[in-house]
Design a protein around this motif. Structure first.
Motif, short mmCIF file in Angstrom:
data_model
loop_
_atom_site.label_atom_id
_atom_site.label_comp_id
_atom_site.label_asym_id
_atom_site.label_seq_id
_atom_site.Cartn_x
_atom_site.Cartn_y
_atom_site.Cartn_z
N SER A 26 128.05 36.40 41.23
CA SER A 26 127.42 36.03 42.91
C SER A 26 127.48 34.54 43.52
CB SER A 26 127.56 36.78 43.41
OG SER A 26 126.15 37.09 42.90
N LYS A 27 127.03 34.01 42.22
CA LYS A 27 126.42 32.65 42.54
C LYS A 27 126.59 31.63 41.82
CE LYS A 27 121.73 32.44 42.80
NZ LYS A 27 120.31 31.68 41.91
N ALA A 63 117.57 23.75 32.26
CA ALA A 63 118.75 23.93 33.70
C ALA A 63 118.79 24.89 34.49
CB ALA A 63 119.36 22.75 33.46
N LEU A 64 119.31 25.79 32.51
CA LEU A 64 119.82 27.20 33.57
C LEU A 64 118.19 28.34 33.83
CD1 LEU A 64 122.21 27.37 30.27
CD2 LEU A 64 122.44 27.27 32.81
N ALA A 65 117.39 27.78 32.57
CA ALA A 65 116.21 29.02 32.66
C ALA A 65 115.07 29.18 34.20
CB ALA A 65 115.08 28.64 31.78
N GLU A 66 115.11 27.49 34.58
CA GLU A 66 114.49 26.83 36.19
C GLU A 66 115.58 27.56 36.98
OE1 GLU A 66 112.14 25.54 38.49
OE2 GLU A 66 112.34 24.88 36.92
N VAL A 67 116.40 28.07 36.80
CA VAL A 67 117.74 28.87 38.18
C VAL A 67 117.52 30.20 37.61
CG1 VAL A 67 118.26 26.82 38.95
CG2 VAL A 67 120.08 28.15 37.37
N GLY A 68 117.63 31.01 36.61
CA GLY A 68 117.13 32.27 35.61
C GLY A 68 118.20 32.92 35.27
N GLY A 69 118.58 31.70 34.80
CA GLY A 69 119.80 32.20 33.78
C GLY A 69 119.00 31.02 32.04
N VAL A 126 126.44 10.98 24.50
CA VAL A 126 126.87 12.10 24.45
C VAL A 126 125.94 12.35 26.20
CG1 VAL A 126 125.14 13.83 23.04
CG2 VAL A 126 126.76 14.37 23.73
N GLU A 127 126.76 13.24 26.56
CA GLU A 127 126.46 13.38 28.06
C GLU A 127 126.83 15.56 27.92
OE1 GLU A 127 127.35 13.03 32.78
OE2 GLU A 127 127.15 11.26 30.93
N VAL A 128 126.08 16.34 27.84
CA VAL A 128 126.71 17.43 28.30
C VAL A 128 126.46 17.74 29.42
CG1 VAL A 128 127.02 19.97 27.41
CG2 VAL A 128 126.05 17.53 26.03
N GLU A 129 127.56 18.74 30.10
CA GLU A 129 127.47 19.10 31.76
C GLU A 129 127.96 21.00 31.91
OE1 GLU A 129 130.15 16.77 34.67
OE2 GLU A 129 132.24 18.19 33.40
N ALA A 130 127.07 21.58 31.83
CA ALA A 130 127.50 23.22 32.38
C ALA A 130 128.36 23.35 33.34
CB ALA A 130 126.22 23.15 31.82
N THR A 131 128.50 24.81 33.41
CA THR A 131 129.26 25.02 34.54
C THR A 131 128.42 26.30 34.41
OG1 THR A 131 130.80 23.88 35.67
CG2 THR A 131 130.87 26.51 36.29
N ALA A 132 127.73 27.58 34.93
CA ALA A 132 127.10 28.61 35.32
C ALA A 132 128.10 29.95 35.99
CB ALA A 132 126.17 28.84 34.80
N ILE A 133 127.59 31.13 35.42
CA ILE A 133 127.66 31.98 36.78
C ILE A 133 126.42 33.19 36.53
CG2 ILE A 133 129.36 33.76 37.77
CD1 ILE A 133 130.34 30.82 37.56
N LEU A 134 125.99 33.54 37.97
CA LEU A 134 125.07 34.31 37.48
C LEU A 134 124.91 34.73 38.72
CD1 LEU A 134 121.64 31.72 38.11
CD2 LEU A 134 122.50 32.95 35.55
N ASP A 135 124.74 36.74 38.25
CA ASP A 135 125.39 37.42 39.71
C ASP A 135 123.43 37.61 40.25
OD1 ASP A 135 126.84 38.95 37.80
OD2 ASP A 135 125.46 40.08 36.43
#
Length: 135
Positions: A26-27, A63-69, A126-135
């Motif tokens: 949902s996020k 960055a993922l860990a910071e938002v709970g992912g 190099v540059e890396v970007e991500a899209t994640a989905i959290l419950d």
């Protein structure tokens, strides 16, 4: 986990990634392109693609860990490599593998890999970007 990875029939199965990512969370989390900067903004691994890839992935992990992912929540990774040629693939994979070992995760290769002429800072390879989905 809010992500299901699928290889549909009729499309090639590629060991490194899946053709489709189904998000049921949902996020939505969009992580800006990460480069080989440390916490102080100093470039790590100048001239070393594997080290820069590793730093980019570590930054994505933070960055993922910071938002709970975590990388388990990543629906799509896009990697931009300066002057990409296929002979650079072992260095790319080495950097991914080293970062995954440090983060304690399964290595996650990019869904999309793009060769670019340059990035905003000439020392960055190099540059890396991500899209994640959290419950």
């Amino acid at each position: 986990m809010a992500i299901t990875l699928v290889n549909p029939s009729g499309l090639p199965e590629i060991d490194a990634y899946r053709q489709v990512s189904i998000a049921s969370g949902s996020k939505l989390v969009f992580i800006a392109g990460q480069v080989a900067w440390d916490a102080e903004g100093v470039t790590v691994g100048e001239g070393d693609l594997a080290t820069q890839v590793e730093q980019c992935y570590l930054n994505i992990g933070r960055a993922l860990a910071e938002v709970g992912g975590s990388f388990d929540d990543v629906a799509k990774l896009t990697v931009y490599v300066v002057d990409w040629t296929p002979d650079k693939m072992p260095l790319l994979l080495e950097g991914i593998t080293r970062a995954a070992a440090k983060l304690g995760v399964t290595p996650v290769p990019p869904a999309t890999l793009l060769g670019v002429a340059a990035l905003d800072v000439l020392d960055h390879l190099v540059e890396v970007e991500a899209t994640a989905i959290l419950d």
